[in-house]
Design a protein around this motif. Structure first.
Motif, PDB file in Angstrom:
ATOM      1  N   LEU A  30       0.915  -1.179   0.096  1.00 40.59           N
ATOM      2  CA  LEU A  30      -0.005  -0.021   0.118  1.00 40.59           C
ATOM      3  C   LEU A  30       0.801   1.174  -0.212  1.00 40.59           C
ATOM      4  O   LEU A  30       0.440   2.419  -0.600  1.00 40.59           O
ATOM      5  N   GLN A  31       2.089   1.302   0.518  1.00 42.77           N
ATOM      6  CA  GLN A  31       2.802   2.227   0.478  1.00 42.77           C
ATOM      7  C   GLN A  31       3.091   2.865  -0.844  1.00 42.77           C
ATOM      8  O   GLN A  31       3.400   4.075  -1.138  1.00 42.77           O
ATOM      9  N   TYR A  32       3.394   1.909  -1.738  1.00 42.48           N
ATOM     10  CA  TYR A  32       3.747   2.385  -3.145  1.00 42.48           C
ATOM     11  C   TYR A  32       2.823   3.239  -3.734  1.00 42.48           C
ATOM     12  O   TYR A  32       3.292   4.587  -4.094  1.00 42.48           O
ATOM     13  N   PRO A  33       1.411   3.263  -3.828  1.00 45.34           N
ATOM     14  CA  PRO A  33       0.756   4.369  -4.531  1.00 45.34           C
ATOM     15  C   PRO A  33       0.613   5.759  -3.601  1.00 45.34           C
ATOM     16  O   PRO A  33       0.600   6.823  -4.149  1.00 45.34           O
ATOM     17  N   VAL A  34       0.779   5.387  -2.138  1.00 46.43           N
ATOM     18  CA  VAL A  34       0.886   6.551  -1.287  1.00 46.43           C
ATOM     19  C   VAL A  34       2.204   7.313  -1.643  1.00 46.43           C
ATOM     20  O   VAL A  34       2.030   8.714  -1.823  1.00 46.43           O
ATOM     21  N   VAL A  35       3.272   6.833  -1.804  1.00 46.17           N
ATOM     22  CA  VAL A  35       4.492   7.527  -1.982  1.00 46.17           C
ATOM     23  C   VAL A  35       4.629   7.901  -3.533  1.00 46.17           C
ATOM     24  O   VAL A  35       4.846   9.442  -3.500  1.00 46.17           O
ATOM     25  N   VAL A  36       4.165   7.186  -4.472  1.00 46.96           N
ATOM     26  CA  VAL A  36       4.241   7.758  -5.582  1.00 46.96           C
ATOM     27  C   VAL A  36       3.396   9.056  -6.019  1.00 46.96           C
ATOM     28  O   VAL A  36       3.945  10.128  -6.581  1.00 46.96           O
ATOM     29  N   PHE A  37       2.176   8.925  -5.653  1.00 48.23           N
ATOM     30  CA  PHE A  37       1.317  10.151  -5.873  1.00 48.23           C
ATOM     31  C   PHE A  37       1.741  10.978  -4.802  1.00 48.23           C
ATOM     32  O   PHE A  37       1.672  12.468  -5.249  1.00 48.23           O
ATOM     33  N   GLY A  38       2.108  11.114  -3.818  1.00 48.82           N
ATOM     34  CA  GLY A  38       2.736  12.051  -2.729  1.00 48.82           C
ATOM     35  C   GLY A  38       3.706  12.843  -3.572  1.00 48.82           C
ATOM     36  O   GLY A  38       3.818  14.025  -3.526  1.00 48.82           O
ATOM     37  N   ALA A  39       4.829  11.816  -4.061  1.00 51.96           N
ATOM     38  CA  ALA A  39       5.716  12.509  -4.492  1.00 51.96           C
ATOM     39  C   ALA A  39       5.467  13.403  -5.733  1.00 51.96           C
ATOM     40  O   ALA A  39       6.122  14.332  -6.148  1.00 51.96           O
ATOM     41  N   MET A  40       4.559  12.695  -6.631  1.00 49.56           N
ATOM     42  CA  MET A  40       4.217  13.681  -7.919  1.00 49.56           C
ATOM     43  C   MET A  40       3.229  14.976  -7.484  1.00 49.56           C
ATOM     44  O   MET A  40       3.436  16.132  -7.938  1.00 49.56           O
ATOM     45  N   ARG A  41       2.563  15.026  -6.455  1.00 48.73           N
ATOM     46  CA  ARG A  41       1.834  16.136  -5.609  1.00 48.73           C
ATOM     47  C   ARG A  41       3.061  17.185  -5.220  1.00 48.73           C
ATOM     48  O   ARG A  41       2.532  18.260  -5.273  1.00 48.73           O
ATOM     49  N   ALA A  42       4.030  16.626  -5.022  1.00 46.75           N
ATOM     50  CA  ALA A  42       5.184  17.645  -4.337  1.00 46.75           C
ATOM     51  C   ALA A  42       5.804  18.042  -5.609  1.00 46.75           C
ATOM     52  O   ALA A  42       6.891  18.947  -5.561  1.00 46.75           O
ATOM     53  N   GLY A  43       5.558  17.545  -6.894  1.00 44.44           N
ATOM     54  CA  GLY A  43       6.220  18.122  -8.122  1.00 44.44           C
ATOM     55  C   GLY A  43       7.572  17.077  -8.218  1.00 44.44           C
ATOM     56  O   GLY A  43       8.232  17.675  -9.401  1.00 44.44           O
ATOM     57  N   LEU A  44       7.905  16.170  -7.794  1.00 44.77           N
ATOM     58  CA  LEU A  44       8.835  15.422  -8.054  1.00 44.77           C
ATOM     59  C   LEU A  44       8.627  14.490  -9.219  1.00 44.77           C
ATOM     60  O   LEU A  44       7.590  14.091  -9.541  1.00 44.77           O
TER      61      LEU A  44
END
Length: 563
Positions: free
Chosen positions: A86-100
């Motif tokens: 479950l960490q995968y979608p949380v981390v990936v979409f969180g990173a994208m929302r931060a512009g990474l």
């Protein structure tokens, strides 16, 4: 190949074009879907389910952590080295929302492979599973990574279950080697620091890079394909359109056994299924076949996304054959050629035909797929909407319908290029946007396409072209054959001779004579292998694709050692 040729090839109800500019970026898709399907389940793993609303909240907390507790800036690269948890979608979409920019990293990489990818991408941050943190400890001093987040497999579960599962993984199964990363924070510490803080939502242009997706390395050094927001959104819309009305929004349960860090699973589960609000069941370790079958038994699943080797393994499982398949209405295959025997067995076991597709890392990845309304086994279907295909000869000339040549693709899902490798980009992409796939294909009159083989895997026997896929398709029909591969090895008389490798089904036996007799009965003389080698296993990528190149390399080393 003209655009008009393809326009009338689509079944009724499937549009020939999509609007690749419908959304400005992936963040917009995420926000709209998470609001629209807030109470619907998004991802489940290890008995825990995240709704779309919870996914948005948690990804926001991770984005806020990155923005408030690191010096990372929009456009910086973050390596994400996680299996299906479950960490995968949380981390990936969180990173994208931060512009990474997300750099998907295989959790089974060796230290050498990690070092190459981290340095090649210029990653400044890493999120990894504790199981490979000891490798990160070894590699990080040789890279530019400054920020590290470590997570254990069960970190998203409730406290009691999280403690128990993580204890078992670490101390009973001993799957977490000791490591020392004093600068690292845990995923739960990161989420706690970001929770409740405002997110400065990034707003990248659709031509900006969203993901650096490294090629599988089956044809050489791994290169980072620059996939833009527009590339991934286009392929999401293309995939959704070709599924047509077969999948309903917010209602489907979709099995995800292939790793999300692989572009095939990423685009389908994290993009197309997000757009439609459907429920993805994450299988953390599909190689644990009994565990996978047990998990499948918990769900009345309606869609399954896999590839040939997985279909074969599952259908050979007695427990799998006992499952309830009454809800299954869509099975997708990609990543490697689907063999006829595997397709027929899957249909016999589950009652659901397989829609084989074709794609590449460089095309985000889907190029074509068999529409469920009209499946032609043995083909890769028709191009997804807004996609053109053609075949060319060795001189780059377009070839007519029915001729065999290198498949080229043009469409909004084609990558921007290879990261910091202009020469490699120019070899692959021409000035008009046509991408050379390196695969030999035939386009039929009805628009369906057949892959004959990879250009570099082709075997030349006394001037005759021999395609390994054909040999393997024949060999796998011999009772007792579980897996097989065919390669060309140097030969003084014929230039190359054919060698086949065979893995025999458990409890069964085969001889070289039986293999040769079967091949002679089904193939013309120059296609019959000279040598047969039996093995317990074959080298594969982590999504199960057989690595012919490794087999060839082994044979060349043997020859060199004898010289």
């Amino acid at each position: 190949m003209t655009e008009n040729f393809w326009k009338d090839k689509y079944p009724v109800g499937i549009a020939a074009e999509i609007d690749a500019d419908q959304y400005p970026n992936i963040q917009t898709v995420l926000k709209q879907s998470c609001q629209r399907f807030a109470d619907k389940p998004a991802f489940s793993n290890l008995g825990k389910t995240l709704t779309y609303g919870e996914l948005y909240e948690l990804s926001g907390a991770f984005a806020a952590y990155l923005q408030n507790h690191t010096d990372l800036q929009p456009g910086d690269r973050i390596a994400v080295q996680l299996p299906n948890v479950l960490q995968y979608p949380v981390v990936v979409f969180g990173a994208m929302r931060a512009g990474l920019v997300v750099v998907n990293t295989n959790p089974l990489y060796t230290a050498r492979e990690m070092e190459h990818q981290f340095n090649d991408s210029g990653a400044k941050a890493l999120v990894c599973l504790a199981n490979m943190a000891h490798l990160a400890e070894e590699v990080l001093p040789k890279t530019g990574i400054k920020h590290v987040v470590v997570t254990e497999v069960a970190d998203m579960l409730p406290l009691l279950k999280r403690t128990l599962v993580n204890f078992v993984v670490k101390h009973v199964k001993k799957m977490v080697p000791a490591y020392n990363l004093p600068q690292a924070v845990t995923i739960n510490q990161a989420l706690a620091k970001g929770r409740g803080k405002p997110v400065k939502e990034a707003s990248p242009h659709n031509g900006d890079v969203a993901v650096l997706q490294y090629t599988g390395g089956t044809t050489g050094v791994a290169k980072g394909a620059m996939l833009t927001h527009r590339n991934l959104i286009a392929n999401m819309l293309q995939s959704k359109e070709l599924m047509g009305s077969n999948l309903n929004e917010g209602c489907e349960i979709v099995i995800c056994p292939l790793p999300l860090y692989h572009i095939y699973a990423f685009t389908f589960h994290c993009m197309a299924m997000m757009l439609t609000g459907n429920h993805n069941i994450l299988i953390t370790n599909p190689r644990d076949l009994p565990g996978t079958v047990k998990e499948l038994g918990n769900w009345k699943f309606s869609a399954f996304v896999g590839l040939n080797t997985l279909f074969v393994a599952l259908c050979n499982s007695e427990d799998f054959r006992k499952l309830d398949f009454s809800a299954l209405k869509l099975t997708l295959s990609g990543g490697m050629a689907l063999q006829l025997a595997a397709a027929e067995r899957w249909k016999a076991v589950t009652g659901c035909a397989i829609c084989e597709g074709y794609g590449m890392t460089e095309t985000s990845p889907v190029v074509s797929v068999n529409p469920f309304q009209n499946i032609q086994i043995g083909t890769i279907g028709i191009p997804v909407p807004s996609t053109l295909c053609k075949v060319i000869d060795d001189a780059g000339n377009d070839l007519p319908i029915g001729e065999r040549g290198e498949l080229c693709v043009k469409g909004p899902q084609v990558m921007k290029g290879y990261w910091q490798r202009q020469e490699a980009t120019d070899e692959m992409l021409d000035k008009d946007g046509w991408l050379k796939t390196g695969d030999i294909a035939v386009i039929q009159d009805d628009g369906f396409m057949r892959i004959v083989d990879r250009k570099k895997d082709m075997i030349l026997v006394s001037g005759f072209n021999v395609y390994p896929n054909e040999l393997e398709d024949v060999l796998v029909t011999l009772p007792g054959v579980l897996l097989c591969a065919a390669i060309g090895v140097p030969d003084e008389k014929s230039g190359e001779a054919i060698k086949v490798f065979v893995v025999v089904k458990p409890g069964e036996s085969l001889t070289k004579e039986q293999v040769m007799e079967h091949m002679r009965a089904n193939l013309t003389g120059y296609k019959v292998p000279r040598t047969v080698e039996f093995r317990d296993s074959l080298p594969t990528t982590n999504v199960g694709k057989i690595l012919r190149r490794e087999l060839r390399d082994e044979e060349l080393k043997k020859i060199a050692a004898k010289a």
